[in-house]
Design an enzyme around this catalytic site. Sequence first.
Site, short mmCIF file in Angstrom:
data_model
loop_
_atom_site.label_atom_id
_atom_site.label_comp_id
_atom_site.label_asym_id
_atom_site.label_seq_id
_atom_site.Cartn_x
_atom_site.Cartn_y
_atom_site.Cartn_z
CD GLU A 5 -0.53 -9.69 -3.49
OE1 GLU A 5 -0.67 -10.26 -4.00
OE2 GLU A 5 -1.30 -9.82 -2.48
CB VAL B 33 2.37 -2.57 3.45
CG1 VAL B 33 2.10 -3.87 4.57
CG2 VAL B 33 3.36 -1.44 4.72
CD GLU B 34 -2.28 -4.41 -2.10
OE1 GLU B 34 -3.05 -5.18 -2.66
OE2 GLU B 34 -2.87 -2.72 -1.72
CG LEU B 35 4.90 -3.42 -4.65
CD1 LEU B 35 4.15 -4.29 -6.05
CD2 LEU B 35 5.81 -2.36 -4.89
#
Length: 138
Positions: free
Chosen positions: A47, A42-44
Amino acid sequence: TAVGECLEYASRPDVRGSSPEQVEERTKRATFLIVGGGPTGVELAGELHDLFADVAKEHGAYPNLIGNTKVVLAHGGPDLVPQFDEPLRKEALRSLKDKGIEVILNTRVTEVGDGFARLSTKKKDPTTGELRSDQREE
């Protein structure tokens, strides 16, 4: 980096035109599939989207990629970040979708090759209620 190399490949002169074939190929080259909707995936996804927003703009490093970058997140379960409480799971999904990230739930990646990934999505048959898998390529 591998991401930079992909953006360079998507910016090559052979796909810089405006023909439908060139636009399609440029988008294909600038599409990134992330496998797994845990915290890291999710963070990747978020970003990468933010990076593309910075570099694919009029005065960015890749102005010819405006509107051609794409982030897809495939997750095998029904909810992103399943270890978190339900409100956070819903917020993660909403946040990614609001950014324009394509989120595909109940989907497993069954094969990855040069320029493609084969996905298998679990769907419930509306008549029988049985689960079945539909395959597609990205």
